[in-house]
Enzyme design. Structure first.
Site, PDB file in Angstrom:
ATOM      1  CB  SER A 111       9.142  -3.678  -4.529  1.00  0.00           C
ATOM      2  OG  SER A 111       8.536  -2.510  -5.054  1.00  0.00           O
ATOM      3  CB  SER A 134      10.210  -0.601  -6.957  1.00  0.00           C
ATOM      4  OG  SER A 134      10.834  -0.976  -5.758  1.00  0.00           O
ATOM      5  CE  LYS A 150       5.041  -2.556  -6.146  1.00  0.00           C
ATOM      6  NZ  LYS A 150       6.167  -1.610  -6.159  1.00  0.00           N
TER       7      LYS A 150
END
Lengths: 100, 495
Positions: B157, B181, B82
């Protein structure tokens, strides 16, 4: 709880955000809506309940007081928008007449 | 396409195949990039590809094997990272214009640990800006598309991290979870997605959102792969004073022990929340029947304070975020506005120009909640509600080893469908209470929605540092359901 556009302007200054009038208007509506949804917290009976700031019962994490290498200056400055090679460069925060 | 199909192999199989000489780590990296070449124009899971780093890591694995050394647990396993985790040699943008050109100057501990056991850093994954969102629609660089249906969101996310695993571009990935997330995009993309206990994994080097809530965790296509990754990244770190010294167990060894004797609790009152789809609700009851058939003792429990988790979170999360994001001031890194009149002007315009709408919304909400006159009414009250939620979980774990809820109230939605901020926030109603309490939870695919064909996720919740039991329950469920989700997009590549 509704929030007024003057509240939003004040909070934008606290948050250091230069928002346009249109943004202030949109945020006033959006924040009022979100605050309306989370208003339920005001109606909970939480008298005497201890607040939780952190989920785990961690105590101070100590380490030996030994100097170890940190970030090199060049690395620390690498992402600076403006630097002179030794420090971050920022606009003057004093006018010449104010210097003592 | 390359001969190696990463969708058909687990991370463990990739590593073992390389150890046996069936293919090389370099070929595994090539397979990842070939799949990205074929699909990522449509999916947009990656913000940045890092082939130099990946092939250098692959060559180290291949040389170690040539030298006769035993290979580490994730040797040659392609991984996505990420883009809020720092890795030297990459930019770390957090999906924001603010950090468009930000170059990592140190390594995130969890990423470093993953690479130290041989994983290949394929690239940095797309995300909602600063991890604010549940769809990746808040990325400044455009959204990620769900490999199951390109018209739908992958969740967020950590949407890029979920999508790259779902699409077989990488075997595993790392995400971060502040209110759901990791687990929510895991559910929406049919992947296994774990939020470890707060403190289980060091937060050093992940850009902070909510410091009392954030936790890094892995995605994979199987519980075993997620357990392997967790073993790699867990443990105390001198660079994060909140990382726990609780011993790291083996998370893979007990996975075959089954569910017999486990005490499994359905969280009944959470299931009955308004907005939870009928089929989602039924999937949890079906999961409970599966556990009962496996010999688990199944019962029911209520978490009455958890229904207030969403409200408490939208005070605590933004409050912590507004403090953490104060560092983006245009001075030391990040966007700086042109020709500032003075320092205040520099701060105010740099931030307004660099942050997107949802980030501004969260900062404003948090600043308001912490401002004079409102602190007690909002932040103080939310902290007390948080205590109640913790007490609910403690009571539940007196009676049960794991708890069951849906991961999300609905399956993946279409782009633009949730334009009202609060409607979007509701997607995390089941995941948020776990962040507030700080314990662990995993989303495991439980089936496909009969109307949309989109994956449904079961959330299994465990006690503090009880990842071994949590993952054992998840593995038993995974085996019993026999669900091996391959998105149609990927299936079409192989036909």
């Amino acid at each position: 709880m509704a929030i007024s556009s003057s509240d939003v302007r004040h909070v934008a200054l606290l948050a250091r955000l230069a928002l346009t009038d249109a943004q202030i208007e949109t945020l006033t509506a959006e924040l009022s809506s979100v605050l309306g949804h989370i208003d339920e917290l005001q109606h909970l009976d939480l008298e005497g309940v201890q607040p939780t700031a952190h989920p785990l019962a961690v105590t101070n994490a100590m380490r030996a007081d030994v100097v170890v290498p940190g970030l090199e200056r060049a690395e620390a400055l690498r992402n600076a928008p403006d630097s002179d090679g030794t420090a971050f460069v920022v606009p003057s925060i004093t006018s010449p007449g104010e210097e003592s | 396409m390359s001969v190696i199909d990463l969708s058909a192999l687990s991370a463990r199989q990739v590593r073992d195949s390389i150890a046996l000489g069936e293919f090389t780590a370099r070929e595994a990296a090539e397979a990842a990039y070939a799949r990205i070449e074929a699909l990522d124009g449509d999916v947009h899971a990656f913000l940045q590809l890092t082939p130099e780093l990946a092939f250098a890591a692959a060559d180290r694995v291949d040389m170690a094997r040539a030298a006769g050394n035993e290979l580490p647990p994730l040797a040659g396993v392609p991984a996505g990272i990420k883009d809020n985790m720092n890795l030297i040699g990459t930019r770390t943008t957090c999906g924001s214009r603010m950090l468009e050109n930000y170059e990592s100057v140190y390594d995130c501990t969890a990423v470093r640990r993953l690479l130290d056991v041989g994983a290949l850093p394929i690239g940095k994954c797309n995300m909602d800006e600063f991890a604010f969102g549940s769809s990746t629609e808040n990325s400044a660089y455009g959204p990620t598309h769900n490999p199951w249906d390109l018209e739908r969101v992958p969740g967020g996310s950590s949407g890029g991290s979920a999508a790259c695993v779902a699409a077989g571009m990488t075997s595993i990935s790392l995400g971060s979870d502040t209110g759901g997330s990791i687990r929510q995009p895991g559910a929406l993309t049919g992947t296994v997605a774990l939020k470890p206990t707060y403190g289980r994994v060091s937060r050093y080097g992940v850009v902070a959102f909510g410091s009392s809530l954030d936790q890094i965790g892995p995605f994979g296509t199987s519980v075993d792969d997620v357990a392997l990754a967790l073993e790699a990244i867990s443990g105390a770190d001198t660079m994060d004073a909140t990382s726990s010294s609780e011993p790291v167990g083996s998370y893979t060894d007990g996975l075959d022990q089954g569910a017999r004797g486990l005490r499994v609790g359905i969280v009944r009152d959470m299931l009955e929340l308004e907005g939870c789809g009928a089929e989602i609700r039924a999937s949890v009851d079906l999961a409970a029947e599966t556990f009962a058939a496996l010999g688990a003792e199944v019962g029911e429990v209520d978490l009455p304070a958890a229904r207030h988790g969403l409200a408490a979170y939208y005070i605590i999360g933004p409050a912590e975020a507004s403090s953490n994001l104060a560092r983006f001031d245009g001075i030391r890194y990040g966007h700086r506005a042109a020709d500032p009149a003075d320092v205040l002007d520099l701060y105010m315009r740099s931030r307004a120009e660099g942050f997107g709408p949802e980030t501004i919304r969260r900062i404003m909400l948090g600043t308001y909640a912490l401002s004079a006159g409102y602190y007690d009414a909002y932040y103080g009250q939310a902290q007390k509600a948080r205590t109640r939620i913790i007490e609910d979980f403690r009571a539940a774990f007196e009676r049960f080893d794991v708890l069951l809820t849906p991961t999300t109230p609905e399956v993946a939605f279409r782009f633009g469908e949730k334009s009202d901020p609060y409607t979007m926030y509701l997607n995390d109603v089941y995941t948020i209470p776990v962040n507030l309490a700080g314990n662990c939870a995993v989303s495991v695919p439980s089936g496909l929605c009969s109307t949309s064909g989109m994956p449904i996720g079961l959330q299994i919740i465990g006690d503090y540092f009880a990842e071994a039991i949590l993952l054992r329950a998840a593995a038993a469920f995974e085996e019993a359901t026999g669900f091996d989700p391959i998105p149609p997009l990927v299936g079409s590549l192989n036909s």
